[in-house]
Structures are given as C-alpha cells and as structure tokens.
Design a protein around this motif. Structure first.
Motif, PDB file in Angstrom:
ATOM      1  N   ASP A 293       4.385   2.823  -4.339  1.00  0.00           N
ATOM      2  CA  ASP A 293       4.398   2.334  -2.952  1.00  0.00           C
ATOM      3  C   ASP A 293       3.536   1.088  -2.769  1.00  0.00           C
ATOM      4  O   ASP A 293       3.352   0.618  -1.653  1.00  0.00           O
TER       5      ASP A 293
ATOM      6  N   ILE B 251       9.788  -0.868   3.415  1.00  0.00           N
ATOM      7  CA  ILE B 251       8.493  -1.540   3.304  1.00  0.00           C
ATOM      8  C   ILE B 251       7.391  -0.556   2.969  1.00  0.00           C
ATOM      9  O   ILE B 251       6.661  -0.701   2.007  1.00  0.00           O
ATOM     10  N   GLY B 252       7.254   0.471   3.764  1.00  0.00           N
ATOM     11  CA  GLY B 252       6.204   1.449   3.521  1.00  0.00           C
ATOM     12  C   GLY B 252       6.560   2.736   4.197  1.00  0.00           C
ATOM     13  O   GLY B 252       7.677   2.914   4.678  1.00  0.00           O
TER      14      GLY B 252
ATOM     15  N   LYS C   1       4.432  -6.626   6.660  1.00  0.00           N
ATOM     16  CA  LYS C   1       3.740  -5.442   6.171  1.00  0.00           C
ATOM     17  C   LYS C   1       4.398  -4.177   6.712  1.00  0.00           C
ATOM     18  O   LYS C   1       4.199  -3.081   6.201  1.00  0.00           O
TER      19      LYS C   1
ATOM     20  N   ASP D 252       0.597   1.910   1.443  1.00  0.00           N
ATOM     21  CA  ASP D 252       0.723   0.457   1.573  1.00  0.00           C
ATOM     22  C   ASP D 252      -0.231  -0.085   2.624  1.00  0.00           C
ATOM     23  O   ASP D 252      -0.755  -1.185   2.494  1.00  0.00           O
ATOM     24  N   TRP D 253      -0.492   0.731   3.668  1.00  0.00           N
ATOM     25  CA  TRP D 253      -1.437   0.275   4.690  1.00  0.00           C
ATOM     26  C   TRP D 253      -2.827   0.124   4.088  1.00  0.00           C
ATOM     27  O   TRP D 253      -3.494  -0.890   4.276  1.00  0.00           O
TER      28      TRP D 253
ATOM     29  N   ALA E  74      -6.824  -8.867   8.380  1.00  0.00           N
ATOM     30  CA  ALA E  74      -5.401  -9.210   8.431  1.00  0.00           C
ATOM     31  C   ALA E  74      -4.598  -8.070   9.044  1.00  0.00           C
ATOM     32  O   ALA E  74      -3.540  -8.285   9.613  1.00  0.00           O
TER      33      ALA E  74
ATOM     34  N   ASN F  80      -3.155  -3.001   1.889  1.00  0.00           N
ATOM     35  CA  ASN F  80      -3.369  -4.237   2.652  1.00  0.00           C
ATOM     36  C   ASN F  80      -4.758  -4.269   3.275  1.00  0.00           C
ATOM     37  O   ASN F  80      -5.433  -5.288   3.301  1.00  0.00           O
TER      38      ASN F  80
ATOM     39  N   THR G  55      -0.977   5.133   5.439  1.00  0.00           N
ATOM     40  CA  THR G  55      -0.207   5.335   4.221  1.00  0.00           C
ATOM     41  C   THR G  55      -0.693   4.411   3.116  1.00  0.00           C
ATOM     42  O   THR G  55      -1.492   3.502   3.345  1.00  0.00           O
TER      43      THR G  55
ATOM     44  N   ILE H 119       3.221  -7.583  11.254  1.00  0.00           N
ATOM     45  CA  ILE H 119       2.166  -8.282  10.506  1.00  0.00           C
ATOM     46  C   ILE H 119       2.698  -8.882   9.214  1.00  0.00           C
ATOM     47  O   ILE H 119       2.434  -8.369   8.116  1.00  0.00           O
TER      48      ILE H 119
ATOM     49  N   LYS I 146       2.108  -2.987  -3.753  1.00  0.00           N
ATOM     50  CA  LYS I 146       2.749  -4.262  -4.036  1.00  0.00           C
ATOM     51  C   LYS I 146       1.953  -5.125  -5.003  1.00  0.00           C
ATOM     52  O   LYS I 146       2.511  -6.000  -5.646  1.00  0.00           O
TER      53      LYS I 146
END
Lengths: 230, 306
Positions: free
Chosen positions: A201, B280-281, B176, A115-116, A126, A119, A113, B173, A203
């Motif tokens: 969505d 969050i997501g 996240k 947000d994934w 991470a 990151n 998604t 995580i 950050k």
C-alpha cells in the motif's frame, strides 16, 4: 494458641497484621486480576508491530501522543470507544502518556491508513496544514530492529504467558493465531512477510526496494504498529 | 480550703494577669473593637471554666467512692458494675442497623458514582439534543433551507473527519486521496471504469479496471450520471455493467452497489458505512458518524461537484 497470643503482644500484632493482609489479598487480587485480563479481541503484537512499538518509544512519540481514550463524549466522538484496562494486557510498558500535544493514538488504526501514515511521517504539513509535528525522514532509511522485537516476544511468551502461537478469541467469536518465530531467522521471515503486505500500500520506491531485498525500514514497522492500534 | 482551690485561683489570676499585660496594656489594646472584646471575654471564660472542671474531677478522684450494684462474676478479681444500656443508645444502635441494611442494599448500589454511567448519560443527553434540534429545524425550514442546512452540517463534519485525507479544499491533496470535487460527476465514473473499484465489500467482490474503454466509458458515465436514462450509453451499460449491477443498475438486491443513487447523498453514505480500498489508498468505514451526519456529508460532497 490464642491464649498464648494474648500474652505475647508482639506476636499478637504480627497475627493481626497477617489476618488483615490476607483479607486484603482476598478482596483485592481477584478483581485486580479480572481487570487486567485481556479484553476479548485484544491480541498480542506481532514481531513487526513490536519492532514498530520500539521505534515509537525510541522517537518519543509518547511525549506528545497519548494512548488512552477517556470516557467523555468529546473524546469518543473524536477517537472512538473509550479504553478498557484489559486492552493494555500485552502492552509492556503501556504508553498512556500524560500530555496531548498531538492527538490520542490508541485507536488510530481505525481511521488512518498505511498510505496516510507514509505521507504524513515524511512531511506532516503537506497532509495536515498547520501541524507542528516534525518530519521523521530517518524512519525511511533506518532499518528496524527485528532481533530485539523477537527477544521481547520470547521473553513475554515465557515469563508472562503471552499467547503467541495459540488461538486468541476475537469479538466476532472467531479465533486468531499470532505467530512467533521459532528462531531468529524464522522471526525475520515472519516480519518480512508482514512488511510486504504493508509495503503493497506504500509508494516510496526506496522503501519498497529495501523490503524486496529483505530489509525492513523503520517506517514499515511503525505503520504496522499504528495499524494494529484499534 | 483545699490546696487545690488555691492552685486554681493562682493559675486563673496569673493567666488573667498575663492576658491583661499582653493585650490590654500593650499598644493598640482592645481598641474598642467589639470582636476583640468578645475574644478576650471568651478567653477569660475558657480559662475559668477549664480550671473549675479540672478541679472538680481531681477532687472526685481524691474523694469519690464507687457505688452501684456489682455483677456476680469477677475477672481475675476485678469486678464490674451492672450498667444498663441507656435508652437513647439502644435506639441509635437499632437505627444504625436499619440504615446499614438500607445503605448496603439500596443506598450504595443505586447512588454509586460510575464514570461509565456518567458517560452513558452524557451520550444520551447529547444525542437527544441533536435529534431535537435537528427535527425542530427541519420542521420549520423550506426545502432550499433544508438542503443548505445539510450542506453546512456536512461541511463541518467534513472538516472534522474527512479533510485529514481529502484536504481542506477536497481536492485529495495532490492525488493522495480521491478528488471529491469530481466525485458525483461523469468524469469520476470514467475514472472508476478505468481504475476499477475495490474494498466496498459487496458479495460480488471487486470491480476490475477497464470493463469498458474510450467512448463507451464516457457514454456509460453520462448514462449513469443521468440516473440510468436516455439513449446514450444504455447499450454499453448493458454490455459492460449490467452483469454485476443489474440491467436496472440497482445492484441486484445488494449484490453490488446501487448505481441509481449515484450523485445522491445515499451513494456517499454507502461508502462511509463500508469503507473503501480505492486505487489510491484505503478509506476506513465511518461508523461513528450518525445517520444524519453521513447524509449531510453526502450532501456536502455532492454540492462540491455541482
């Protein structure tokens, strides 16, 4: 005429060639055309998704990631349904790739998604410990090239009849219209509207600010593209 | 004596001589090896037979005259003998036609290779094997072993499918994603009450944040955690939650999530089926897992918070 042909070996050979070539065309072309017709549920890329596709190509993502799920149980377990040729109808060029250093991405929109990706592109390790994928920090600052994406849309709509602004049938029987701008400014505002949905969505404040100011960083475009791969 | 035979003898003699010089007289020679000797015998036989056959046909070309019955018609003055089709050929021809019909209608279509067909067979075999193994194990296990088996299976599915977002230790995580070590505990319920819940796609829509607060929220959490029983929180639940989840918490027949299954695998299975767009997501639905796998993931996740 046949009598004449029998006396002229060269033209006889030409006519034999033409006959066989015609038979070949009749046999091969229809099934080829049928195979390459878009599968129901395949829709053209939007302006922002195309811009993301350009970012994907520019950063050579296809050097490590394939976009082709083969019909093996082990692959469909991991990536989802195997690929069909008609699904690549709007891919110019298709990005099948020939080597998987990273995983296949053809259906990544089904299981990753916004947000994934946000990151992950910033710092892959991470999110995925042991990953060998490098980080792509410049995508958060570079601005995506919407003009080129729009130029490509115009070209494919005109020369390959890609159905922009026309109803495209989906799997559930409904239709979807993928919009293409009428002018460059129009294309920019369409892409921006799409980018705002994605940024909602996300950050990263810098990216959010950029989109609020009418700029679209590359990360937003490539996430739009990743999410479209289903 | 025809000149032809003379030439034949000369050629045979010279080739045999050449063979003699190059093989038998040379260093090593035949070496008493049966294979070498057989090879030379074969070579000699081939040379002689070839020369004789050539002589026969050249002789025939020189002397033969045609015989047989001519057909009536001629083609630009060229005649043709009446040649009956040999019986063996006729039989083979008929058999070929019959084989062709079989191959066209049955042989090819039934036996044709298909990659997708092989894939489908592979999937069926795999699913049957999974089913069989699973049922066999379940039949022999005690209750504790069953639970342990589900948790282990859930862990391996978790490591393949879930850890990419929720992390190896399921801690989400660093915020996240959802911290699954708390999922299933009362604290997680308080979180949901404070932040709301989105994207499960129930007919009643999204749960807004802050339907209850403070001590009420905690009481509700304890009440739900205890399987909607006990005094604590029952009143607060009736005020804040019952309007959507129903007085019994069962979700009013599929209008909203069934809270009685909280801290059971079924609750997780529901999320895996529907996907979720949390605070969050976004979490996609995991329809590619089979029912047993989903249940196992639920069992594993619940085991984390115990």
């Amino acid at each position: 005429m046949f009598h004449w042909l029998e006396k002229n070996p060269f033209f006889f050979a030409v006519v034999v060639f033409l006959t066989i070539a015609f038979a070949g065309i009749v046999e091969i072309l229809p099934s080829f055309a049928q195979q390459s017709r878009p599968v129901i549920g395949t829709k053209p890329y939007t302006t922002l998704e195309l811009a993301g596709r350009h970012v994907y190509i520019k950063n050579s993502c296809n050097g490590c990631h394939s976009q082709l799920v083969r019909p093996f149980k082990s692959e469909t377990d991991r990536y989802g349904d195997y690929s069909l040729s008609g699904e690549y109808a709007y891919d110019r060029p298709f990005l099948w790739g020939s080597k998987r250093t990273g995983p296949d991405l053809w259906r990544v929109g089904n299981y990753r998604t916004t947000d994934w990706h946000e990151n992950h592109m910033k710092d892959p390790i991470a999110v995925v410990p042991g990953s060998i994928m490098p980080a792509y920090p410049w995508m958060y600052t570079n601005i995506a090239d919407i003009d080129t994406a729009f130029a490509e849309q115009l070209t494919v709509a005109q020369f390959f009849s890609v159905p922009y602004n026309k109803p495209v049938p989906m799997k559930d029987g409904s239709t979807v219209i993928v919009k293409m701008g009428k002018s460059v400014a129009d294309a920019h505002s369409l892409a921006l509207a799409e980018a705002k949905l994605i940024v909602a969505d996300m950050k990263d404040q810098d990216v959010k600010d950029a989109v609020a100011n009418g700029q679209i960083p590359e990360i937003v475009a490539i996430i739009a593209y990743m999410n479209s791969l289903k | 004596m025809n000149k032809l035979y003379l030439w034949g003898i000369i050629i045979i003699a010279s080739m045999l001589g050449f063979t003699y010089i190059s093989v038998i007289r040379s260093k090593g020679g035949l070496n008493g090896d049966i294979i070498n000797i057989l090879t030379i015998v074969g070579a000699v036989a081939l040379v002689i037979i070839t020369v004789l056959v050539v002589i026969k046909y050249v002789r025939q070309m020189q002397t033969d005259t045609a015989d047989g019955e001519l057909v009536d018609q001629t083609w630009d003055g060229i005649g043709e003998y009446r040649n009956e089709l040999p019986f063996g050929w006729a039989i083979s021809f008929l058999l070929t036609i019959i084989w062709g019909m079989w191959y066209f209608t049955v042989g090819y279509p039934v036996n044709a290779y298909s990659q997708i067909g092989e894939y489908n067979e592979d999937v069926v075999v795999h699913n049957n094997k999974f089913e069989k193994d699973f049922n066999e194990k379940m039949a022999n296990f005690s209750e504790t072993q069953k639970a342990e088996y589900m948790i282990n299976m859930g862990e391996s599915v978790y490591l393949a499918e879930c850890k990419i977002c929720h992390g190896l230790t399921a801690d989400g995580i660093d915020g996240k994603s959802t911290d699954l070590n708390e999922w299933g505990s009362a604290k997680a319920i308080v979180d949901v009450i404070n932040n709301g819940s989105k994207g499960l796609g129930y007919p009643l829509g999204e749960m807004p944040a802050g339907t209850a607060s403070g001590a009420d929220a905690l009481d509700i959490a304890i009440y739900v955690k205890n399987g909607l029983s006990g005094e604590t929180g029952s009143e607060a639940f009736a005020v804040s939650c019952a309007s959507c989840h129903g007085a019994d918490g069962k979700g009013m027949g599929g209008m909203s999530p069934d809270l009685t299954t909280y801290d059971m695998p079924a609750f997780t299975v529901d999320v895996l089926n529907r996907g979720k767009k949390g605070a969050i997501g976004e979490m996609p639905a995991f329809n590619r897992l089979n029912d047993k796998q989903k249940e196992a993931v639920g069992a594993y996740i619940n085991s984390l918070s115990e």
